[in-house]
Write a protein that holds these residues in place. Structure first.
Motif, PDB file in Angstrom:
ATOM      1  N   ALA A  49      -4.382 -10.379 -48.146  1.00  0.00           N
ATOM      2  CA  ALA A  49      -3.179 -10.261 -47.312  1.00  0.00           C
ATOM      3  C   ALA A  49      -2.586  -8.863 -47.431  1.00  0.00           C
ATOM      4  N   ALA A  50      -2.521  -8.368 -48.650  1.00  0.00           N
ATOM      5  CA  ALA A  50      -1.937  -7.034 -48.864  1.00  0.00           C
ATOM      6  C   ALA A  50      -2.749  -5.977 -48.118  1.00  0.00           C
ATOM      7  N   ARG A  51      -4.075  -6.107 -48.175  1.00  0.00           N
ATOM      8  CA  ARG A  51      -4.943  -5.143 -47.461  1.00  0.00           C
ATOM      9  C   ARG A  51      -4.683  -5.161 -45.961  1.00  0.00           C
ATOM     10  N   ALA A  52      -4.265  -6.308 -45.441  1.00  0.00           N
ATOM     11  CA  ALA A  52      -4.010  -6.435 -44.000  1.00  0.00           C
ATOM     12  C   ALA A  52      -2.534  -6.189 -43.679  1.00  0.00           C
ATOM     13  N   ASP A  53      -1.768  -5.721 -44.686  1.00  0.00           N
ATOM     14  CA  ASP A  53      -0.332  -5.430 -44.487  1.00  0.00           C
ATOM     15  C   ASP A  53       0.465  -6.651 -44.054  1.00  0.00           C
ATOM     16  N   ILE A  54       0.095  -7.793 -44.577  1.00  0.00           N
ATOM     17  CA  ILE A  54       0.833  -9.028 -44.261  1.00  0.00           C
ATOM     18  C   ILE A  54       1.800  -9.302 -45.411  1.00  0.00           C
ATOM     19  N   PRO A  55       3.072  -9.626 -45.112  1.00  0.00           N
ATOM     20  CA  PRO A  55       4.011  -9.943 -46.183  1.00  0.00           C
ATOM     21  C   PRO A  55       3.510 -11.121 -47.020  1.00  0.00           C
ATOM     22  N   VAL A  56       3.630 -10.980 -48.331  1.00  0.00           N
ATOM     23  CA  VAL A  56       3.200 -12.067 -49.225  1.00  0.00           C
ATOM     24  C   VAL A  56       4.360 -12.467 -50.123  1.00  0.00           C
ATOM     25  N   VAL A  57       4.365 -13.725 -50.520  1.00  0.00           N
ATOM     26  CA  VAL A  57       5.301 -14.164 -51.526  1.00  0.00           C
ATOM     27  C   VAL A  57       4.584 -15.140 -52.448  1.00  0.00           C
ATOM     28  N   VAL A  58       4.820 -14.963 -53.743  1.00  0.00           N
ATOM     29  CA  VAL A  58       4.270 -15.897 -54.728  1.00  0.00           C
ATOM     30  C   VAL A  58       5.392 -16.839 -55.130  1.00  0.00           C
ATOM     31  N   ILE A  59       5.165 -18.119 -54.901  1.00  0.00           N
ATOM     32  CA  ILE A  59       6.152 -19.131 -55.308  1.00  0.00           C
ATOM     33  C   ILE A  59       5.425 -20.062 -56.274  1.00  0.00           C
ATOM     34  N   GLU A  60       5.646 -19.832 -57.540  1.00  0.00           N
ATOM     35  CA  GLU A  60       4.907 -20.589 -58.558  1.00  0.00           C
ATOM     36  C   GLU A  60       5.526 -21.967 -58.741  1.00  0.00           C
ATOM     37  N   HIS A  61       4.730 -23.002 -58.499  1.00  0.00           N
ATOM     38  CA  HIS A  61       5.287 -24.353 -58.651  1.00  0.00           C
ATOM     39  C   HIS A  61       5.787 -24.591 -60.062  1.00  0.00           C
ATOM     40  N   LYS A  62       5.129 -23.910 -61.020  1.00  0.00           N
ATOM     41  CA  LYS A  62       5.496 -24.110 -62.431  1.00  0.00           C
ATOM     42  C   LYS A  62       6.920 -23.656 -62.729  1.00  0.00           C
ATOM     43  N   ALA A  63       7.450 -22.794 -61.880  1.00  0.00           N
ATOM     44  CA  ALA A  63       8.792 -22.251 -62.132  1.00  0.00           C
ATOM     45  C   ALA A  63       9.887 -23.240 -61.748  1.00  0.00           C
ATOM     46  N   PHE A  64       9.500 -24.379 -61.160  1.00  0.00           N
ATOM     47  CA  PHE A  64      10.507 -25.332 -60.669  1.00  0.00           C
ATOM     48  C   PHE A  64      10.428 -26.633 -61.465  1.00  0.00           C
ATOM     49  N   ALA A  65      11.600 -27.243 -61.629  1.00  0.00           N
ATOM     50  CA  ALA A  65      11.670 -28.473 -62.423  1.00  0.00           C
ATOM     51  C   ALA A  65      10.981 -29.621 -61.690  1.00  0.00           C
ATOM     52  N   ASP A  66      11.039 -29.607 -60.359  1.00  0.00           N
ATOM     53  CA  ASP A  66      10.427 -30.715 -59.606  1.00  0.00           C
ATOM     54  C   ASP A  66       9.859 -30.203 -58.275  1.00  0.00           C
ATOM     55  N   ARG A  67       9.160 -31.111 -57.584  1.00  0.00           N
ATOM     56  CA  ARG A  67       8.525 -30.738 -56.311  1.00  0.00           C
ATOM     57  C   ARG A  67       9.560 -30.343 -55.273  1.00  0.00           C
ATOM     58  N   ALA A  68      10.718 -31.031 -55.300  1.00  0.00           N
ATOM     59  CA  ALA A  68      11.746 -30.756 -54.287  1.00  0.00           C
ATOM     60  C   ALA A  68      12.222 -29.301 -54.390  1.00  0.00           C
ATOM     61  N   GLY A  69      12.424 -28.832 -55.618  1.00  0.00           N
ATOM     62  CA  GLY A  69      12.875 -27.451 -55.813  1.00  0.00           C
ATOM     63  C   GLY A  69      11.820 -26.461 -55.309  1.00  0.00           C
ATOM     64  N   PHE A  70      10.555 -26.737 -55.641  1.00  0.00           N
ATOM     65  CA  PHE A  70       9.439 -25.893 -55.187  1.00  0.00           C
ATOM     66  C   PHE A  70       9.391 -25.852 -53.657  1.00  0.00           C
ATOM     67  N   GLU A  71       9.534 -27.022 -53.034  1.00  0.00           N
ATOM     68  CA  GLU A  71       9.428 -27.082 -51.569  1.00  0.00           C
ATOM     69  C   GLU A  71      10.651 -26.474 -50.886  1.00  0.00           C
ATOM     70  N   ASP A  72      11.816 -26.557 -51.520  1.00  0.00           N
ATOM     71  CA  ASP A  72      12.990 -25.857 -50.966  1.00  0.00           C
ATOM     72  C   ASP A  72      12.701 -24.362 -50.888  1.00  0.00           C
ATOM     73  N   ALA A  73      12.071 -23.844 -51.949  1.00  0.00           N
ATOM     74  CA  ALA A  73      11.747 -22.413 -51.966  1.00  0.00           C
ATOM     75  C   ALA A  73      10.715 -22.087 -50.882  1.00  0.00           C
ATOM     76  N   LEU A  74       9.736 -22.981 -50.697  1.00  0.00           N
ATOM     77  CA  LEU A  74       8.758 -22.773 -49.610  1.00  0.00           C
ATOM     78  C   LEU A  74       9.479 -22.746 -48.258  1.00  0.00           C
ATOM     79  N   ASN A  75      10.354 -23.736 -48.036  1.00  0.00           N
ATOM     80  CA  ASN A  75      11.047 -23.833 -46.746  1.00  0.00           C
ATOM     81  C   ASN A  75      11.916 -22.610 -46.472  1.00  0.00           C
ATOM     82  N   GLU A  76      12.548 -22.119 -47.528  1.00  0.00           N
ATOM     83  CA  GLU A  76      13.398 -20.939 -47.356  1.00  0.00           C
ATOM     84  C   GLU A  76      12.547 -19.734 -46.915  1.00  0.00           C
TER      85      GLU A  76
END
Ligand code: GRF
Length: 217
Positions: A49-76
Protein backbone atom coordinates in the motif's frame (compact mmCIF):
# COMPACT_ATOMS: atom_id res chain seq x y z
CA UNK A 1 -19.35 8.74 -12.42
CA UNK A 2 -17.01 9.18 -9.44
CA UNK A 3 -14.84 6.18 -8.61
CA UNK A 4 -16.20 3.98 -5.83
CA UNK A 5 -14.13 4.45 -2.68
CA UNK A 6 -12.76 1.18 -1.30
CA UNK A 7 -11.12 0.18 1.93
CA UNK A 8 -9.07 -3.01 1.86
CA UNK A 9 -8.67 -4.81 5.19
CA UNK A 10 -5.67 -7.11 5.50
CA UNK A 11 -3.71 -9.12 8.04
CA UNK A 12 -0.71 -10.31 6.03
CA UNK A 13 0.87 -10.82 2.64
CA UNK A 14 -1.61 -8.69 0.71
CA UNK A 15 -1.43 -10.32 -2.71
CA UNK A 16 -5.16 -9.75 -3.21
CA UNK A 17 -4.67 -6.15 -2.13
CA UNK A 18 -1.97 -5.97 -4.83
CA UNK A 19 -4.43 -7.27 -7.43
CA UNK A 20 -6.83 -4.47 -6.46
CA UNK A 21 -4.01 -1.88 -6.50
CA UNK A 22 -3.05 -3.03 -10.00
CA UNK A 23 -6.66 -2.91 -11.20
CA UNK A 24 -7.19 0.58 -9.76
CA UNK A 25 -4.04 1.80 -11.56
CA UNK A 26 -6.07 1.69 -14.79
CA UNK A 27 -7.75 5.11 -15.09
CA UNK A 28 -10.82 3.38 -16.57
CA UNK A 29 -11.30 1.16 -13.49
CA UNK A 30 -14.39 2.47 -11.67
CA UNK A 31 -13.01 2.18 -8.10
CA UNK A 32 -10.16 3.60 -6.06
CA UNK A 33 -8.55 2.46 -2.81
CA UNK A 34 -9.06 5.21 -0.23
CA UNK A 35 -7.60 3.31 2.71
CA UNK A 36 -5.82 0.11 3.70
CA UNK A 37 -6.30 -1.13 7.25
CA UNK A 38 -4.23 -3.90 8.83
CA UNK A 39 -4.89 -5.37 12.25
CA UNK A 40 -1.29 -6.64 12.30
CA UNK A 41 1.72 -4.29 12.23
CA UNK A 42 4.67 -4.82 9.88
CA UNK A 43 2.98 -7.09 7.33
CA UNK A 44 3.95 -7.17 3.65
CA UNK A 45 0.56 -5.82 2.55
CA UNK A 46 1.30 -2.52 4.29
CA UNK A 47 4.44 -2.09 2.20
CA UNK A 48 2.45 -2.77 -0.96
CA UNK A 49 0.00 0.00 0.00
CA UNK A 50 2.78 2.41 0.91
CA UNK A 51 4.51 1.77 -2.43
CA UNK A 52 1.25 2.70 -4.18
CA UNK A 53 0.88 5.87 -2.04
CA UNK A 54 -2.33 4.61 -0.46
CA UNK A 55 -3.11 5.82 3.08
CA UNK A 56 -2.64 3.03 5.61
CA UNK A 57 -3.67 2.61 9.20
CA UNK A 58 -2.75 -0.15 11.60
CA UNK A 59 -5.50 -0.91 14.09
CA UNK A 60 -4.26 -3.68 16.33
CA UNK A 61 -7.12 -5.71 17.76
CA UNK A 62 -4.88 -6.54 20.71
CA UNK A 63 -4.92 -2.89 21.77
CA UNK A 64 -8.66 -3.07 22.55
CA UNK A 65 -10.41 -4.64 25.51
CA UNK A 66 -13.18 -6.08 23.32
CA UNK A 67 -14.34 -6.51 19.73
CA UNK A 68 -16.71 -3.55 19.99
CA UNK A 69 -13.85 -1.16 20.79
CA UNK A 70 -11.77 -2.56 17.90
CA UNK A 71 -14.68 -2.21 15.48
CA UNK A 72 -15.47 1.34 16.64
CA UNK A 73 -11.90 2.22 15.67
CA UNK A 74 -12.38 0.50 12.28
CA UNK A 75 -15.63 2.40 11.69
CA UNK A 76 -14.05 5.70 12.61
CA UNK A 77 -11.21 5.15 10.12
CA UNK A 78 -13.62 3.99 7.39
CA UNK A 79 -15.94 6.96 7.89
CA UNK A 80 -12.99 9.37 7.98
CA UNK A 81 -11.85 8.14 4.56
CA UNK A 82 -15.38 8.26 3.07
CA UNK A 83 -15.30 4.54 2.31
CA UNK A 84 -18.25 3.12 0.33
CA UNK A 85 -17.23 -0.54 -0.02
CA UNK A 86 -15.12 -2.58 2.42
CA UNK A 87 -13.07 -5.43 0.91
CA UNK A 88 -11.79 -8.15 3.23
CA UNK A 89 -8.59 -9.47 1.67
CA UNK A 90 -7.08 -12.03 4.01
CA UNK A 91 -8.37 -10.16 7.07
CA UNK A 92 -8.08 -12.71 9.86
CA UNK A 93 -10.54 -11.32 12.42
CA UNK A 94 -14.15 -12.36 12.79
CA UNK A 95 -16.44 -9.33 12.68
CA UNK A 96 -19.44 -8.92 14.96
CA UNK A 97 -23.03 -8.93 13.72
CA UNK A 98 -23.12 -5.21 14.54
CA UNK A 99 -20.26 -4.41 12.16
CA UNK A 100 -21.63 -6.73 9.46
CA UNK A 101 -25.12 -5.15 9.64
CA UNK A 102 -23.72 -1.64 9.55
CA UNK A 103 -21.95 -2.51 6.28
CA UNK A 104 -24.77 -4.69 4.90
CA UNK A 105 -24.26 -5.18 1.14
CA UNK A 106 -21.20 -2.90 1.32
CA UNK A 107 -18.80 -5.51 2.74
CA UNK A 108 -17.24 -8.23 0.59
CA UNK A 109 -14.81 -11.08 1.26
CA UNK A 110 -12.65 -13.41 -0.79
CA UNK A 111 -12.46 -17.03 0.26
CA UNK A 112 -10.25 -19.71 -1.36
CA UNK A 113 -12.93 -22.33 -2.01
CA UNK A 114 -16.12 -22.76 -3.96
CA UNK A 115 -18.51 -21.72 -1.20
CA UNK A 116 -20.52 -23.05 0.49
CA UNK A 117 -18.00 -25.93 0.41
CA UNK A 118 -14.93 -25.75 2.64
CA UNK A 119 -15.62 -22.73 4.80
CA UNK A 120 -13.01 -21.80 7.40
CA UNK A 121 -9.25 -22.36 7.55
CA UNK A 122 -6.83 -24.92 6.02
CA UNK A 123 -9.06 -25.12 2.97
CA UNK A 124 -6.62 -26.63 0.48
CA UNK A 125 -5.52 -29.43 2.82
CA UNK A 126 -9.17 -30.32 3.38
CA UNK A 127 -10.04 -30.18 -0.33
CA UNK A 128 -7.22 -32.63 -1.11
CA UNK A 129 -8.07 -34.90 1.83
CA UNK A 130 -11.70 -35.00 0.69
CA UNK A 131 -10.73 -35.93 -2.88
CA UNK A 132 -12.67 -33.07 -4.46
CA UNK A 133 -12.01 -32.85 -8.22
CA UNK A 134 -12.57 -29.09 -8.38
CA UNK A 135 -12.02 -26.23 -6.02
CA UNK A 136 -11.74 -22.51 -6.59
CA UNK A 137 -12.45 -19.19 -5.00
CA UNK A 138 -15.45 -17.05 -4.17
CA UNK A 139 -16.09 -13.35 -3.71
CA UNK A 140 -19.23 -12.82 -1.65
CA UNK A 141 -21.11 -10.24 0.36
CA UNK A 142 -20.53 -10.81 4.06
CA UNK A 143 -23.26 -12.04 6.37
CA UNK A 144 -22.86 -12.74 10.10
CA UNK A 145 -21.91 -16.44 9.74
CA UNK A 146 -18.30 -17.12 8.74
CA UNK A 147 -17.65 -17.38 4.98
CA UNK A 148 -21.36 -16.96 4.29
CA UNK A 149 -23.32 -14.57 2.10
CA UNK A 150 -24.54 -13.89 -1.44
CA UNK A 151 -22.01 -15.03 -4.07
CA UNK A 152 -20.82 -12.40 -6.54
CA UNK A 153 -18.12 -14.19 -8.57
CA UNK A 154 -16.52 -17.63 -8.47
CA UNK A 155 -13.66 -19.25 -10.36
CA UNK A 156 -13.26 -23.03 -10.53
CA UNK A 157 -9.90 -24.77 -10.80
CA UNK A 158 -9.16 -28.49 -11.13
CA UNK A 159 -7.49 -30.44 -8.36
CA UNK A 160 -4.72 -32.58 -9.86
CA UNK A 161 -3.96 -35.98 -8.32
CA UNK A 162 -0.41 -35.06 -7.36
CA UNK A 163 -1.26 -31.67 -5.88
CA UNK A 164 -0.10 -30.73 -2.42
CA UNK A 165 -1.72 -27.88 -0.51
CA UNK A 166 0.88 -25.32 -1.61
CA UNK A 167 0.58 -26.15 -5.30
CA UNK A 168 -3.20 -26.06 -5.11
CA UNK A 169 -3.15 -22.79 -3.11
CA UNK A 170 -1.01 -21.17 -5.80
CA UNK A 171 -3.38 -22.31 -8.57
CA UNK A 172 -6.37 -20.93 -6.66
CA UNK A 173 -4.58 -17.71 -5.71
CA UNK A 174 -3.93 -16.85 -9.36
CA UNK A 175 -7.70 -16.94 -9.88
CA UNK A 176 -8.37 -14.95 -6.69
CA UNK A 177 -6.34 -12.16 -8.25
CA UNK A 178 -8.72 -12.15 -11.23
CA UNK A 179 -12.08 -12.51 -9.50
CA UNK A 180 -11.61 -9.94 -6.73
CA UNK A 181 -11.06 -6.99 -9.10
CA UNK A 182 -13.85 -8.35 -11.31
CA UNK A 183 -16.33 -8.37 -8.41
CA UNK A 184 -15.33 -4.85 -7.39
CA UNK A 185 -15.71 -3.64 -10.96
CA UNK A 186 -19.19 -5.14 -11.32
CA UNK A 187 -20.29 -3.53 -8.04
CA UNK A 188 -18.74 -0.17 -8.96
CA UNK A 189 -20.50 -0.27 -12.32
CA UNK A 190 -23.82 -0.61 -10.49
CA UNK A 191 -24.53 -3.99 -12.11
CA UNK A 192 -24.84 -6.03 -8.91
CA UNK A 193 -28.29 -6.31 -7.34
CA UNK A 194 -29.35 -8.43 -4.41
CA UNK A 195 -32.74 -10.09 -4.74
CA UNK A 196 -33.95 -12.46 -2.01
CA UNK A 197 -30.38 -12.55 -0.66
CA UNK A 198 -29.01 -13.76 -3.98
CA UNK A 199 -26.84 -11.73 -6.32
CA UNK A 200 -28.11 -10.90 -9.79
CA UNK A 201 -25.62 -9.30 -12.19
CA UNK A 202 -26.99 -7.20 -15.03
CA UNK A 203 -25.68 -8.23 -18.43
CA UNK A 204 -23.51 -11.08 -17.16
CA UNK A 205 -23.31 -14.54 -18.64
CA UNK A 206 -21.45 -17.67 -17.57
CA UNK A 207 -19.19 -20.05 -19.50
CA UNK A 208 -20.92 -22.28 -22.03
CA UNK A 209 -19.27 -25.58 -21.20
CA UNK A 210 -19.10 -28.01 -18.32
CA UNK A 211 -15.70 -28.91 -16.87
CA UNK A 212 -14.98 -32.57 -16.26
CA UNK A 213 -12.11 -33.87 -14.12
CA UNK A 214 -10.62 -36.34 -14.86
CA UNK A 215 -10.91 -35.82 -18.60
CA UNK A 216 -11.67 -38.96 -20.58
CA UNK A 217 -8.43 -40.75 -21.59
C1 GRF B 1 -6.29 -15.60 0.34
O1 GRF B 1 -6.15 -16.94 -0.01
C2 GRF B 1 -7.74 -15.27 0.63
O2 GRF B 1 -8.63 -15.99 -0.17
C3 GRF B 1 -7.88 -15.67 2.08
O3 GRF B 1 -6.66 -15.29 2.68
C4 GRF B 1 -5.62 -15.29 1.69
C5 GRF B 1 -5.01 -13.93 1.72
O4 GRF B 1 -3.88 -13.84 0.88
N1 GRF B 1 -9.05 -15.07 2.66
P1 GRF B 1 -3.26 -12.42 0.55
O5 GRF B 1 -2.92 -11.76 1.89
O6 GRF B 1 -4.27 -11.63 -0.22
O7 GRF B 1 -2.02 -12.71 -0.26
Amino acid sequence: MAALKLAVLISGRGSNLQALIDACADPLFPATIALVISNVPGVAGLERAARADIPVVVIEHKAFADRAGFEDALNEALAGAGVELVCLAGFMRLLTDGFVSRWHDRLINIHPSLLPAFRGLHVHERVIAYGARFTGCTVHFVRPAMDDGPIIVQAAVPVQCDDDADILAARVLAEEHRVFPLAVRLIAEGRVRIEADRVVIDGARGPANALINPEAA
